[in-house]
Design an enzyme around this catalytic site. Sequence first.
Site, short mmCIF file in Angstrom:
data_model
loop_
_atom_site.label_atom_id
_atom_site.label_comp_id
_atom_site.label_asym_id
_atom_site.label_seq_id
_atom_site.Cartn_x
_atom_site.Cartn_y
_atom_site.Cartn_z
CG HIS A 74 -1.93 -1.11 1.17
ND1 HIS A 74 -2.22 -1.92 2.24
CD2 HIS A 74 -2.69 -1.55 0.13
CE1 HIS A 74 -3.14 -2.80 1.87
NE2 HIS A 74 -3.43 -2.60 0.61
CD GLU A 77 -0.59 0.23 4.61
OE1 GLU A 77 0.12 -0.77 4.74
OE2 GLU A 77 -1.83 0.19 4.53
CG HIS A 167 0.57 -4.04 5.05
ND1 HIS A 167 -0.24 -3.63 4.04
CD2 HIS A 167 1.17 -5.18 4.63
CE1 HIS A 167 -0.15 -4.49 3.03
NE2 HIS A 167 0.70 -5.44 3.37
CD GLU A 231 -2.15 -4.04 8.74
OE1 GLU A 231 -1.79 -2.84 8.75
OE2 GLU A 231 -2.65 -4.60 7.75
#
EC number: 3.5.1.96
Length: 344
Positions: A74, A77, A167, A231
Amino acid sequence: MVESLQDTSSDALQDILQEVLPAPVRALAEADFSAVARAFGDAGFTVAEPADGILTIRRPRTSRPAVLLSVGVHGDETGPIELTAYLLDALAREPQALAVDLMVCVGSIGAIRAGKRFIDADLNRMFRAERGSLAGTAEAARADEMIAATAAFFADAGPERWHLDLHTAIRASHYPTFAIVPELIEAGARERLVGWLGEAGIGAVILNRETAGTYSFHTAEHYGAAGSTVELGRIGTLGRNDLAQFAAASAALDRLLRGQPSPPDAQASPHLFRVAQNIIKLSDGLTMAFGRETQNFTPLRQGDEIARDGDTVYTVQHAEEFVVFPNPDVRIGLRAGMMVVRIG
Ligand SMILES: [Zn+2]
């Protein structure tokens, strides 16, 4: 997972890229591996760039663990790009310290450059056989390049295979750091992966049976890698991330790449969750019972309505389920959220 595409002032971003960023961060954000490739090449490693933004560093005829590190899947990010840039830069100064065969992949090069999450569609939904309406997007073509390079990287790899897809989360979370781990990873490798995630300061691990088309599920399913979507805290602007939030992950990654043992004071085990149900968007009529600011891991009670889509009503089935990645704005057919239950 998918949110605003508002242009975060491309000119301003270019200024940051040109003037403020430390050289290693700028290079990785621009998918420029030249300095790192030269250092490892000069040290006798076999170095290749099979596609834009993809670097492999190997020692032929050895059986070292194979580690795939992906960042920027992404484009907005940016924290993992910074942390990986510093790790690579340090390793390039003492290349012999690298104890694994390494593939580094910068995912959405165009989106990173534009300061956006993606160009046409979410790259992390492209790793599946049927792409439906996603075929023909810029990200579908990029995923094909990544899949080919990944297949080649793992084709000759030994049995120890890792894929850490780094991420940062869009919204606040009860667990600021968490990871998704495919259940199909072989038990021993999965246990080592979860242990490593604990060392990396990851507070929660979600075991997932079904792919949502993510890169890490793809590597776990097709190449037997211990793969995880990790994450690592909150989304931030390149060069302005608070790297303190990534310190534990950075140290654990550094040890993995250098083949160093875990420290005796390794972090506690993550809390374990399992996906209970996926909320699939069936039509544009989907409405969810909570707003986009809802924190990840917000608890709901049995019988609570989660979402409504035409005649379909999603409700909480277990005594307690927690919502993760709620987002009604995904494309039809994709996951608008997942409900998880605590298992450990
Ligand atoms: Zn992401």
